[in-house]
Design an enzyme around this catalytic site. Structure first.
Site, PDB file in Angstrom:
ATOM      1  CE  LYS A  35      -0.060  -0.132   5.005  1.00 11.64           C
ATOM      2  NZ  LYS A  35      -1.246   0.043   6.202  1.00 11.64           N
ATOM      3  CE1 TYR A 255      14.747  31.130   5.134  1.00 10.97           C
ATOM      4  CE2 TYR A 255      15.027  28.750   4.676  1.00 10.97           C
ATOM      5  CZ  TYR A 255      14.668  30.148   4.144  1.00 10.97           C
ATOM      6  OH  TYR A 255      14.562  30.295   2.913  1.00 10.97           O
TER       7      TYR A 255
END
Length: 358
Positions: A35, A255
């Site tokens: 899946k 950042y």
């Protein structure tokens, strides 16, 4: 020319892991769980790679099952969430899909259907997501018998909540609960074992197991990495160094200036980021690999790039390939640094990263 950021998929490693699951299952058979686009590896590629080994596949929903048929694979496919609409029942009958039935409304759809595929009945033994209460199983089977559907029932299934924890007794309790609930139907198949259950000493696996993450080389067990369990990594996430420079003491990178050099530090920028599915929360000290050396991330992961400390690989240069996870750095180890699990990392690699099948 496209970026060199790719996810390399080893179908040989996939087959190795499936065969290991089969060997560990003892007398049980193993349905390959593919899946979530084959846990991010490409559902059609995975289905084709395992078609000679796996006699049955398992997915979450009908779209995934149809993708397997689209790959030309004809083996039975179990839909672990069962039908999501009455139309799914008819399609499943046409396509040799097997439905896991867990709810009363699904039972009504079966009663109203002209043709019904093979069925599994889900027992809720404590996971408390889907499934009929153990005390209700007799009533479910009686209803199916009255609707002349009993002959379509292949077996019973449940799902373990804590099998990843070898110290938990919850799996034993769930197993006992399941066996008590299905005892009146000894001739029907029983499927309990997920990937983790294969690694629990003394855990009975009955007729069918459902290996998932272990097929892809990820660990299903708390505190252990896939390679420690004898599993081979199927996906190698790879990108290249696009820039190399030396940071001076006191200079930061990325950042938030969350990491600052305390001494001269050779630094590389790698062309991969959370826009590719690399976890943003994998920060400083998360391992990577370049030129046969283990290196570490520094600072925050950006959308399209991240920074690495090249102190351990001083000869690295732009264009060199960096392994973010794969043969040398376990995806489980990266997941630990990011505060998540390998399942999420593998299924989260985005569509802008090409899968290269080897």
């Amino acid at each position: 020319m496209p970026r060199a950021t790719v996810a390399r998929i080893s179908t040989e490693a996939l087959r190795h892991n499936y065969r290991k699951a089969v060997a560990m299952a003892g007398g049980a058979r193993a349905m390959a769980v593919i899946k979530a686009d084959g846990y991010g590896h490409g559902i059609q590629t995975v289905a084709r790679a395992l078609r000679e080994d796996a006699s049955k596949f398992a997915v979450a929903c009908i779209e995934e099952a149809l993708a397997i048929r689209g790959a030309g694979v004809t083996a039975p496919v179990v839909l672990l969430q069962g039908p999501h609409s009455p139309e799914d029942v008819a399609t499943s009958a046409d396509q040799d899909f097997e439905l896991v039935i867990h709810s009363e409304h699904q039972l009504r759809w079966l009663e109203e259907s002209v043709r019904v595929p093979a069925l599994w009945i889900k027992v809720n033994t404590g996971m408390n997501r889907l499934g009929f209460a153990p005390a209700d199983i007799a009533g479910v089977m009686e209803l199916l018998g009255n609707a002349e559907l009993a002959s379509r029932v292949t077996g019973f299934v449940t799902h373990f909540a804590c099998a990843d924890d070898a110290n938990s007794d919850n799996t034993a309790r769930q197993t006992a609960c399941f066996l008590d609930a299905v005892d009146p139907w000894p001739d029907l198949s029983r499927s309990l074992g997920n990937s983790a259950a294969h690694f629990l000493e003394g855990q009975p696996l009955f007729d069918w197991t459902r290996p998932g993450i272990m097929l892809y080389g990820g660990s299903p067990m708390i505190g252990q990495l896939g390679p420690e369990l004898g599993l081979q990594p199927v996906m190698t996430l790879e990108a290249e160094l696009t820039s190399v420079r030396t940071l001076k003491p006191g200079e930061s990178v990325g950042y938030g200036a969350s990491w600052t050099a305390t001494g001269e530090t050779p630094m590389g920028i790698v062309a991969v980021g959370y826009g590719d599915g690399y976890p943003r929360h994998a920060g400083t000290d998360t391992p990577a690999w370049v030129n046969g050396r283990r290196i570490r991330l520094i600072g925050r992961v950006s959308m399209d790039m991240l920074a690495v400390d090249l102190t351990e690989a001083p000869d690295a240069k732009p264009g060199d390939k960096v392994e973010l996870w794969g043969r040398n750095v376990s995806v489980d180890e990266v997941a630990q640094h990011a505060g998540t699990i390998g399942y999420e990392l593998l299924t989260g690699v985005t569509v802008r990263v090409p899968r290269v099948h080897e």
